[in-house]
Write a protein that holds these residues in place. Sequence first.
Motif, PDB file in Angstrom:
ATOM      1  N   PRO A   1       6.805  10.910 -14.467  1.00  0.00           N
ATOM      2  CA  PRO A   1       6.743  10.931 -12.999  1.00  0.00           C
ATOM      3  C   PRO A   1       7.871  10.128 -12.375  1.00  0.00           C
ATOM      4  CG  PRO A   1       5.109   9.418 -13.888  1.00  0.00           C
ATOM      5  CD  PRO A   1       5.717  10.119 -15.065  1.00  0.00           C
ATOM      6  N   ASP A   2       8.243  10.525 -11.173  1.00  0.00           N
ATOM      7  CA  ASP A   2       9.237   9.754 -10.432  1.00  0.00           C
ATOM      8  C   ASP A   2       8.672   8.389 -10.093  1.00  0.00           C
ATOM      9  OD1 ASP A   2      10.847  11.960 -10.535  1.00  0.00           O
ATOM     10  OD2 ASP A   2      10.289  12.680  -8.540  1.00  0.00           O
TER      11      ASP A   2
ATOM     12  N   HIS B   1       3.195   5.696  -6.317  1.00  0.00           N
ATOM     13  CA  HIS B   1       3.038   5.603  -7.769  1.00  0.00           C
ATOM     14  C   HIS B   1       1.670   6.067  -8.253  1.00  0.00           C
ATOM     15  CE1 HIS B   1       6.549   2.923  -7.279  1.00  0.00           C
ATOM     16  NE2 HIS B   1       6.851   3.321  -8.502  1.00  0.00           N
ATOM     17  N   PHE B   2       0.677   6.081  -7.387  1.00  0.00           N
ATOM     18  CA  PHE B   2      -0.673   6.501  -7.789  1.00  0.00           C
ATOM     19  C   PHE B   2      -1.180   7.586  -6.836  1.00  0.00           C
ATOM     20  CE2 PHE B   2      -0.065   1.997  -8.817  1.00  0.00           C
ATOM     21  CZ  PHE B   2      -0.222   2.035 -10.196  1.00  0.00           C
ATOM     22  N   PRO B   3      -0.576   8.774  -6.874  1.00  0.00           N
ATOM     23  CA  PRO B   3      -0.948   9.819  -5.908  1.00  0.00           C
ATOM     24  C   PRO B   3      -2.330  10.409  -6.132  1.00  0.00           C
ATOM     25  CG  PRO B   3       0.588  10.679  -7.536  1.00  0.00           C
ATOM     26  CD  PRO B   3       0.472   9.215  -7.798  1.00  0.00           C
ATOM     27  N   ASN B   4      -2.943  10.177  -7.287  1.00  0.00           N
ATOM     28  CA  ASN B   4      -4.248  10.768  -7.573  1.00  0.00           C
ATOM     29  C   ASN B   4      -5.421   9.865  -7.204  1.00  0.00           C
ATOM     30  OD1 ASN B   4      -3.092  13.138  -8.674  1.00  0.00           O
ATOM     31  ND2 ASN B   4      -2.794  12.117 -10.649  1.00  0.00           N
TER      32      ASN B   4
ATOM     33  N   TRP C   1       0.837  -1.200   0.000  1.00  0.00           N
ATOM     34  CA  TRP C   1       0.000   0.000   0.000  1.00  0.00           C
ATOM     35  C   TRP C   1       0.874   1.253   0.000  1.00  0.00           C
ATOM     36  CZ3 TRP C   1      -4.784  -0.374  -1.398  1.00  0.00           C
ATOM     37  CH2 TRP C   1      -5.517  -1.532  -1.130  1.00  0.00           C
ATOM     38  N   TRP C   2       1.978   1.227   0.766  1.00  0.00           N
ATOM     39  CA  TRP C   2       2.885   2.371   0.746  1.00  0.00           C
ATOM     40  C   TRP C   2       3.485   2.540  -0.634  1.00  0.00           C
ATOM     41  CZ3 TRP C   2       8.206   2.645  -0.183  1.00  0.00           C
ATOM     42  CH2 TRP C   2       8.782   3.889   0.072  1.00  0.00           C
ATOM     43  N   TRP C   3       3.849   1.460  -1.283  1.00  0.00           N
ATOM     44  CA  TRP C   3       4.401   1.501  -2.633  1.00  0.00           C
ATOM     45  C   TRP C   3       3.395   2.113  -3.608  1.00  0.00           C
ATOM     46  CZ3 TRP C   3       8.925  -0.037  -5.183  1.00  0.00           C
ATOM     47  CH2 TRP C   3       8.836  -0.202  -6.558  1.00  0.00           C
ATOM     48  N   ARG C   4       2.134   1.704  -3.495  1.00  0.00           N
ATOM     49  CA  ARG C   4       1.109   2.228  -4.404  1.00  0.00           C
ATOM     50  C   ARG C   4       0.813   3.699  -4.139  1.00  0.00           C
ATOM     51  NH1 ARG C   4      -3.301  -2.741  -4.205  1.00  0.00           N
ATOM     52  NH2 ARG C   4      -2.201  -4.160  -5.613  1.00  0.00           N
TER      53      ARG C   4
ATOM     54  N   SER D   1      14.257  -6.828 -11.772  1.00  0.00           N
ATOM     55  CA  SER D   1      13.352  -5.991 -12.555  1.00  0.00           C
ATOM     56  C   SER D   1      13.203  -4.589 -11.984  1.00  0.00           C
ATOM     57  CB  SER D   1      11.973  -6.657 -12.644  1.00  0.00           C
ATOM     58  OG  SER D   1      11.364  -6.747 -11.366  1.00  0.00           O
ATOM     59  N   ASP D   2      13.773  -4.351 -10.798  1.00  0.00           N
ATOM     60  CA  ASP D   2      13.698  -3.054 -10.123  1.00  0.00           C
ATOM     61  C   ASP D   2      12.265  -2.655  -9.798  1.00  0.00           C
ATOM     62  OD1 ASP D   2      15.189  -0.972  -8.963  1.00  0.00           O
ATOM     63  OD2 ASP D   2      14.725   0.361 -10.629  1.00  0.00           O
ATOM     64  N   THR D   3      11.389  -3.634  -9.698  1.00  0.00           N
ATOM     65  CA  THR D   3       9.983  -3.399  -9.367  1.00  0.00           C
ATOM     66  C   THR D   3       9.616  -4.243  -8.159  1.00  0.00           C
ATOM     67  OG1 THR D   3       9.452  -2.988 -11.691  1.00  0.00           O
ATOM     68  CG2 THR D   3       7.616  -3.464 -10.226  1.00  0.00           C
TER      69      THR D   3
END
Length: 518
Positions: free
Chosen positions: A470-471, A348-351, A342-345, A480-482
């Motif tokens: 976006p960052d 990446h999805f601030p909106n 959830w912190w990761w999301r 995969s750096d993901t």
Amino acid sequence: MEDEGSATLREQRVSLLKEISDLDHLAQVDLAQKGKIQWGIEGDENSKFFHGMLRRQITFRGLMIDGMWVDNPGMVDYLQSPFSFYEIKRVVWDCGSTKAPGPDGFTFRFLKRYWDLVATDVKAFGLHIALMRVRSENAFRGVSISGTEISHLMYVDDVMLVTPWDPENANCLLRILRCFYFASGFKINLLKSKLIGVGISYSQVLEVANKIGCAASMFPFFHLGIPVGQNMSRKSSWVCLIDRFHSKVSTWKAKCLSFGGHLTLVKSVLGSLGSYWMSVFLAPQSVLKELKGMRARFFWGADRDDRCMHWVRWDRVLSSRDEGGLGIGTLFSFNRDMVFRWWWRSFHFPNLLWVRVIKSIYGLDGACRNLRFPNSVQIPWGGVIRMLSHFRQKDIDLQSLCPIRDHMPLSASFPRIYALDFHKHVSVKDRLSMGLGVNTLRRGPRGGVEQEQWNKFIGLLQDFHLRPIPDRLGWVNDVSDTFSISSARKLLDGIMLSNGGISTHWNYWVPIKINVLI
């Protein structure tokens, strides 16, 4: 007397029947032998064959078609054929016009009236569009949370309407839904709806619910299978999940399976059975301990209330194959990694709506920087903060494993200027809009390193052009750096279960039940 020709024909017939019977017997023996071979090879793997053998008692021996019992599969092939357009239309027209096929309020009258539109997959007006329109006209008010207004939440055919407690506002909402019904044919089934008040006595809720014509409810309640308004830090709140584990284990016969079958079921079923709840809430240690015991007892072949000897320490079994285990993994790391996502999301999805609500209440960083969160507030985001704080106390910093890619943060390049800046938690875009004067600092640079960093800072931003990209966060534990649950789970299990064992020898050419004992 019987002639010789008839006797010869009878003997030939008996001989042929005997040969057919022998051939049938040999075919059955051959199939039985092949079944044993297939079970020996695939019987313990996480495959369709394995799970099908466990559920083979749930089978259809035949069907009653037009009053006749049919057990020949060749005569019921139409069950596997796709539905025709005419069959679907005939079913719709055979249903009553006032009936609804689901809880969304779409009646068959609407489907019949606008069949040409529905058949061509053209969308009609939605409830979301109607509510947004009446809200823009100030005919309906939602709940405002630090400037973010929430009036309704929708998921598939489930709708939650959120409004300040006001009986008149409820009557206005009913008039809006009624007008929407006349315009589109969509009707809300009030008999299946519930009214819940936050901070309102149940008697008041019941009074308004009787006027509206719906049922009254109170906290806690379930929404989309998730408990709402319940203290999930208590073990009693997880009874549903514990009972689900018990019911699943009770349907299996542990003593009829090999260790390979036990391993497959523990990893594929018991390892993911609680993934829905564990992806939202932080599970208490008492719950994880009980689920851990259930998995261990089943793996070693014991029933629910039995106790048996463990051949190997259970933590050793849970560890990865590189550490000498079987790679089952702990539910603790699985739950913590699912919550950490959830912190990761949120980055990446601030909106997203839930991200905007969290930031409006707890700041732009969502309380993730200082990791301070009131213990009295029991919400899923509080579990994220408390988990990060608990790990940091044990020198496990998951956030440090997610560096910001595409550029180095300005705070790391200019630490002295960052310490003087008034606006430490803003983006580069917002910082540029504030200007490049010293009025954004607590005080001006005093020469030396401060002046040197300030000159470089101004020079960088004057020639800086923002890219429309976006960052993003990286993840150093995956090529995969993901971020992924599997890599994060392996990381935590390696820390929690590290025992320095010899790597497990695993041969994919032999059955799994043999690999377990190697």
